[in-house]
Design a protein around this motif. Structure first.
Motif, PDB file in Angstrom:
ATOM      1  N   SER A 135       1.150  -1.205   0.203  1.00 59.89           N
ATOM      2  CA  SER A 135      -0.103  -0.031   0.018  1.00 59.89           C
ATOM      3  C   SER A 135       0.840   1.193  -0.052  1.00 59.89           C
ATOM      4  O   SER A 135       1.712   1.359   0.919  1.00 59.89           O
ATOM      5  CB  SER A 135      -0.898   0.008   1.244  1.00 59.89           C
ATOM      6  OG  SER A 135      -1.592  -1.309   1.214  1.00 59.89           O
ATOM      7  N   HIS A 136       0.464   2.352  -0.976  1.00 62.19           N
ATOM      8  CA  HIS A 136       1.200   3.402  -1.177  1.00 62.19           C
ATOM      9  C   HIS A 136       0.333   4.616  -1.247  1.00 62.19           C
ATOM     10  O   HIS A 136       0.371   5.087  -2.524  1.00 62.19           O
ATOM     11  CB  HIS A 136       2.275   3.219  -2.171  1.00 62.19           C
ATOM     12  CG  HIS A 136       3.198   2.215  -2.244  1.00 62.19           C
ATOM     13  ND1 HIS A 136       4.332   2.190  -1.207  1.00 62.19           N
ATOM     14  CD2 HIS A 136       3.406   0.826  -2.748  1.00 62.19           C
ATOM     15  CE1 HIS A 136       5.004   0.659  -1.238  1.00 62.19           C
ATOM     16  NE2 HIS A 136       4.302   0.268  -2.316  1.00 62.19           N
ATOM     17  N   PRO A 137      -0.263   4.930  -0.287  1.00 58.71           N
ATOM     18  CA  PRO A 137      -1.191   6.035  -0.280  1.00 58.71           C
ATOM     19  C   PRO A 137      -0.524   7.532  -0.464  1.00 58.71           C
ATOM     20  O   PRO A 137       0.745   7.557  -0.136  1.00 58.71           O
ATOM     21  CB  PRO A 137      -2.080   5.998   0.972  1.00 58.71           C
ATOM     22  CG  PRO A 137      -0.885   5.456   1.907  1.00 58.71           C
ATOM     23  CD  PRO A 137      -0.169   4.606   1.008  1.00 58.71           C
ATOM     24  N   GLN A 138      -1.323   8.478  -1.163  1.00 59.90           N
ATOM     25  CA  GLN A 138      -0.682   9.638  -1.291  1.00 59.90           C
ATOM     26  C   GLN A 138      -1.592  10.828  -0.563  1.00 59.90           C
ATOM     27  O   GLN A 138      -1.084  11.651  -0.075  1.00 59.90           O
ATOM     28  CB  GLN A 138      -0.932  10.100  -2.921  1.00 59.90           C
ATOM     29  CG  GLN A 138      -0.189   9.023  -3.572  1.00 59.90           C
ATOM     30  CD  GLN A 138       1.315   9.519  -3.508  1.00 59.90           C
ATOM     31  OE1 GLN A 138       1.915  10.503  -3.257  1.00 59.90           O
ATOM     32  NE2 GLN A 138       2.283   8.349  -3.556  1.00 59.90           N
ATOM     33  N   GLU A 139      -2.771  10.588  -0.296  1.00 59.67           N
ATOM     34  CA  GLU A 139      -3.828  11.307   0.367  1.00 59.67           C
ATOM     35  C   GLU A 139      -3.153  11.316   1.976  1.00 59.67           C
ATOM     36  O   GLU A 139      -2.992  10.128   2.580  1.00 59.67           O
ATOM     37  CB  GLU A 139      -5.151  10.958   0.410  1.00 59.67           C
ATOM     38  CG  GLU A 139      -6.187  11.940   0.445  1.00 59.67           C
ATOM     39  CD  GLU A 139      -6.411  12.258   1.950  1.00 59.67           C
ATOM     40  OE1 GLU A 139      -6.780  13.425   2.403  1.00 59.67           O
ATOM     41  OE2 GLU A 139      -6.521  11.183   2.673  1.00 59.67           O
ATOM     42  N   PRO A 140      -3.253  12.514   2.539  1.00 62.23           N
ATOM     43  CA  PRO A 140      -2.445  12.414   4.080  1.00 62.23           C
ATOM     44  C   PRO A 140      -3.520  11.754   4.986  1.00 62.23           C
ATOM     45  O   PRO A 140      -2.652  11.134   6.004  1.00 62.23           O
ATOM     46  CB  PRO A 140      -2.605  14.064   4.278  1.00 62.23           C
ATOM     47  CG  PRO A 140      -2.582  14.651   2.908  1.00 62.23           C
ATOM     48  CD  PRO A 140      -3.329  13.896   2.007  1.00 62.23           C
ATOM     49  N   SER A 141      -4.515  11.896   4.953  1.00 53.83           N
ATOM     50  CA  SER A 141      -5.450  10.955   5.998  1.00 53.83           C
ATOM     51  C   SER A 141      -5.194   9.547   5.662  1.00 53.83           C
ATOM     52  O   SER A 141      -5.141   8.854   6.746  1.00 53.83           O
ATOM     53  CB  SER A 141      -7.014  11.354   5.807  1.00 53.83           C
ATOM     54  OG  SER A 141      -7.267  11.084   4.475  1.00 53.83           O
ATOM     55  N   LYS A 142      -4.888   8.918   4.380  1.00 51.95           N
ATOM     56  CA  LYS A 142      -4.824   7.616   4.126  1.00 51.95           C
ATOM     57  C   LYS A 142      -3.284   7.399   4.684  1.00 51.95           C
ATOM     58  O   LYS A 142      -2.841   6.168   5.032  1.00 51.95           O
ATOM     59  CB  LYS A 142      -5.033   7.318   2.866  1.00 51.95           C
ATOM     60  CG  LYS A 142      -6.506   7.195   2.385  1.00 51.95           C
ATOM     61  CD  LYS A 142      -6.520   6.885   0.848  1.00 51.95           C
ATOM     62  CE  LYS A 142      -8.079   6.934   0.566  1.00 51.95           C
ATOM     63  NZ  LYS A 142      -8.123   6.470  -0.933  1.00 51.95           N
TER      64      LYS A 142
END
Length: 935
Positions: free
Chosen positions: A737-744
């Motif tokens: 998992s490599h999220p970009q959105e800060p909350s994620k």
């Protein structure tokens, strides 16, 4: 009879031909229309089987019908009503009018699926010609009642909805009143839908008649003149009106075809009945709408052509019953003016007193006065009056000037006084002067409209003008008060004996409540289940009714139903009488509410739009309301298949919430978990592990949904691993998992902490780095939002979230903090409202309870890391650590024994020894401090 009446209307034809030549400047289409109308009247009058034209809910038609039935006493009455509704008519005697005969189908076969459920209603009031015919036929020995109109199935077969696009609902339309919605979305079928279908014609009649709507025009120019007319005049005038509206109808091919097919259907059925029974047409009476009475189809008449073939019905299974109706519902469904049916009912009562006509009423009819049957001499039967040759009454009626009724000052004065009294009761500042003004204004308006006697509509306009000045102080306006005063909105009721089996079963099972369940309005029911255990069965019925019926029919005031809990006391607001139609329509779906509820749950779970969350909700409802382990296991197995087919995570929060609830219920009430829920947890673990990397990267997947997925994986991990799942699958999913959105991103960090791949010190360092980076500060509230949602899968991070929020408020200056403070508040409120209590409880544990202690308080995350735990505990609580052993010597002795401490108590140095003991065992001291803080 045909030879006798051959030249009956020849004089009228001559006059109309001359009038057409004069006004149209020569013979043209006008002459054809006028002479065609006379031909229609002549053909209907000559018919050997007497045709009786009526208009729906017309007092003049009802009086003429009652008078004609007593004169003619026909042996067969043919009625324009759906032929499949005949078995229900005998149940009318168990009801209080108005009611509606209904045909209902929940499952369709042969119609588009989006049409379901199908419903056809035929409302019946006492002031209607059809009720007079029904009452006469059912209560007179030797008389047969035959319904000849198309069946309910053919109503939809001939419907044009499949050819027309669906009209969108008007979002600005006002909500329908409760009484106006009694018929729901049913298709209305009535005898005698007599109204111009040519908009220009109706506008012309209203303008020259100086009236506002069609109901007022009909009342003024048809009802009143025909109220005292003889039989021949009444028939010929109604034939003429029906012919006029028929010939000036717009050329809608579908509507014309449906109208003509209905006429062909009815005459075909009547000829079939005459051929089978051998009845003389002279002994029959055909009751139909005036629009269909003046028909020119080839099948018209006893000697008409037999060229119409009635098509077969579809495979749809129709159910029939009676539902309550009301004047308002009839007006709303058939486009009549508000209050017109109530005014017609009042005029019906007045006509009966004036004409002394004895109406027919079904024996035992609820809500009506009992009338003794007509007595005849022993051994004699009443003989019908022979019908005299029909003469031309139409010419004289058309040439006669309108009769102006004399002003009835007493009646008008009584109306004026009554409306002022009603207005004062409803908050209006009305007085005697207003009564005088209403009286005079009514006379003035009637004179302006060329009538000497004010009608109820004139009086209504005058009352609105004189009393309702600026605003409506109460719930009812003056127009509504006039309608109530003229007779009110009578609401019918279906009697117990006429209810379907399901409705009767509901009434029987709720009998221990000792309530009048058929009474309209809201009633309060108190259930002391602990004192009267037999009321628990009533509670079960009420909860199922709350699930199945519209909102307000059964509303719990006190008490709730949860898995694994038994009710003790409950309080309910019941309005089953008000929602009687909904209860009756439940009876069309099954013979018991348990059966209907099971069908509804199956339909919901196996629907094309059903998701895993929806199916789990059905499982919970089956357990909660039906207590059916069989149905719950079946639906749970289906939920497993639905979850496996889902490719999105939209329902993850609901799935997590319901699976947790079901697991808690089964663990406390069952010796072993059901096999389906074990399989669901196992499959869900693998399913969400597979979708986790995609959900982290998907912009449409919200942080709440991803947090719910992690909550499922972490909270169900122990059970899933015991069932054979591999934890490596979850670790790989987190690594991928490599999220970009800060909350994620914050949510991913929390997951790594839970898996042991990230320490708290590293997580704290990353947050400190964000606070020290000016470019990252605007996004810091979104990181906090992610940490808040991380409390779902990792509730142990509650103290860290409090620390992160406190650091932000403590370190950031006001110019930086205040701009994103509203964003922080709204984010926490919208995205983490259900998790806020956990934060508040943790903050209450960490922060000091008194304001005076705040100055000396040191946050736990700012304490020196090398300081002994016991010293920090003593500093946080003052001398609490020293006092604690002396205050609880027995507990201290037990702890000392476990730790291997031997020694005797010395009161003068008890505090010092206690402090020494805490210093030697810092972990125990910290645990005792937490225990005392919570106590």
């Amino acid at each position: 009879m045909s030879g006798t009446n051959e030249g009956t209307f020849e004089a009228l034809r001559t006059q109309l031909r001359e009038a057409a030549s004069t006004f149209a400047d020569g013979p043209d289409a006008l002459e054809g229309i006028l002479l065609g109308m006379v031909d229609d009247v002549d053909r209907a009058v000559r018919e050997p089987l007497e045709v009786f034209p009526v208009c729906h809910h017309s007092p003049a038609s009802a009086v003429a019908m009652a008078r004609r039935l007593r004169e003619k006493q026909p042996k067969v009455v043919y009625l324009e009503l759906c032929e499949d509704m005949a078995p229900l008519l005998t149940e009318l005697r168990n009801c209080r009018l108005p009611v509606a005969v209904q045909a209902y189908a929940t499952e369709v076969d042969g119609f588009p699926a989006d049409w379901a459920p199908l419903s056809v209603v035929a409302p019946i009031t006492e002031a209607s010609a059809e009720y007079q015919a029904i009452a006469y036929a059912l209560d007179t020995p030797g008389v047969e009642l035959v319904l000849v109109d198309r069946s309910s199935d053919h109503v939809f077969q001939w419907d044009a909805r499949a050819e027309q696009p669906a009209a969108p609902d008007d979002p600005e339309a006002p909500p329908a009143e409760e009484e106006a919605a009694l018929h729901g979305d049913a298709v209305g079928v009535e005898i005698g839908d007599l109204r111009p279908r040519f908009a220009e014609l109706e506008e012309h009649l209203l303008r020259h008649g100086r009236v506002r709507h069609w109901s007022e025009w009909w009342h003024q120019y048809v009802e009143l003149p025909l109220g005292d007319a003889d039989h021949d005049t009444y028939r010929q005038v109604m034939f003429l009106i029906g012919s006029l509206f028929r010939r000036l109808a717009p050329g809608d091919p579908h509507r014309v075809r449906v109208d003509e097919d209905r006429e062909r259907h009815m005459w075909t059925r009547m000829r079939e009945h005459l051929a089978v029974t051998g009845t003389d047409p002279a002994d029959c009476l055909y009751v139909c709408g005036a629009f269909h009475a003046a028909s020119d189809v080839e099948e018209f008449g006893v000697h008409g052509a037999d060229t119409f073939e009635i098509g077969p019905r579809s495979g749809t299974k129709w159910l029939h019953g009676l539902i309550p109706s009301s004047h308002t519902a009839i007006e709303a469904q058939f486009g009549l003016a508000s209050g017109s049916v109530s005014i017609a009912a009042a005029l019906w009562t007045k006509n009966l007193k004036r004409t002394r006509v004895k109406p027919y009423r079904l024996t035992g009819q609820a809500g009506t006065k009992k009338t003794a049957p007509a007595r005849t001499a022993p051994g004699k039967t009443p003989q019908p009056v022979p019908q005299a040759p029909t003469a031309d009454q139409l010419t004289g009626f058309l040439r006669r000037p309108p009769v102006l009724d004399q002003l009835d000052e007493a009646e008008l004065l009584g109306w004026s006084v009554d409306i002022v009294r009603a207005a004062r009761r409803n908050g209006y500042l009305a007085s005697t002067a207003d009564a005088i003004a209403v009286f005079q204004t009514s006379i003035l308006l009637a004179g302006m409209r060329d009538r000497a006697r004010p009608t109820p509509y004139d009086f209504q306009d005058a009352a609105v003008t004189c009393i309702e000045k600026d605003a409506v102080p109460g719930r009812r306006d003056v127009r509504r008060l006039v309608e109530i005063m003229m007779g009110g909105d009578r609401i019918g009721q279906v009697g117990y004996d006429a209810l379907p089996p399901l409705a009767r079963d509901v009434h029987d099972r709720l009998a221990p409540l000792n309530m009048k369940l058929q009474q309209r309005g809201v009633q309060r029911a108190l259930l002391d289940i602990a004192g009267r255990p037999e009321l628990e069965a009533c509670s079960d019925v009420l909860w199922m009714l709350r699930y199945l019926m519209p909102q307000g029919a059964a509303r719990p005031i006190m008490g709730e139903r949860r898995l694994g809990e038994r009710p003790i006391q409950e309080s309910w607001d019941l309005a089953l009488g008000t929602h009687q139609r909904a209860l009756i329509e439940l009876g069309y779906e099954g013979v018991g509410i348990e059966q209907v509820l099971e069908q509804r749950l199956r339909r919901t779970a196996y629907g094309p739009q059903a998701t895993a969350a929806v199916v789990l909700e059905a499982v919970e409802d089956a357990t909660l309301y039906l207590r059916s382990r069989r149905l719950a296991d079946e639906l749970g197995t289906h939920a497993l298949a639905v979850l496996a087919s889902e490719r999105s995570v939209d329902g993850a929060p609901e799935v997590l919430r319901r699976v947790r609830r079901l697991l808690a219920h089964y663990r406390t009430s069952e010796p072993v978990l059901p096999s389906w829920i074990e399989s669901f947890v196992k499959a869900g673990y693998a399913h969400y592990c597979t979708l986790l990397p995609t959900a982290f990267a998907d912009e449409e997947a919200t942080v709440r949904q991803v947090g719910a997925m992690l909550g499922f994986l972490f909270s169900m991990e122990g059970l899933a691993l015991s069932l054979g799942c591999d934890r490596t699958q979850l670790e790989l999913a987190v690594m991928q998992s490599h999220p970009q959105e800060p909350s994620k991103v914050a949510l991913l960090w929390a997951a790594q902490v839970q898996l042991g791949r990230l320490s708290r010190e590293d997580l704290r360092a990353r947050c400190d780095e964000l606070l020290g980076n000016p470019l990252a500060l605007p996004a810091y509230p979104r990181y906090l939002s992610g940490f808040v949602h991380a409390l779902e899968p990792v509730p142990a991070l509650a103290d860290f979230v409090v620390e992160a929020v406190s650091n932000a408020f403590g370190r950031l200056p006001d110019p930086v903090l205040l701009p994103w403070l509203p964003t922080l508040v709204t984010t926490l409120r919208s995205g983490g409202a259900d998790l806020a209590p956990l934060l508040i409880r943790e903050a209450g544990r960490i922060f000091p309870g008194r304001l005076a202690a705040l100055d000396e308080w040191v946050p736990p995350w700012r304490e020196p890391k090398d300081a002994p735990r016991a010293d920090r505990a003593v500093r946080a609580g003052g001398r609490r650590g020293a006092v604690l052993p002396a205050a609880h010597p027995a507990t201290c002795d037990a702890v000392a024994t476990l730790l291997g401490w031997d020694g005797a108590w010395q009161p003068e140095i008890a505090g010092a020894e206690g402090a020494t003991l805490l210093a030697r065992h810092p972990q125990t001291a910290a645990a005792l401090e937490v225990l005392m803080a919570t106590a």
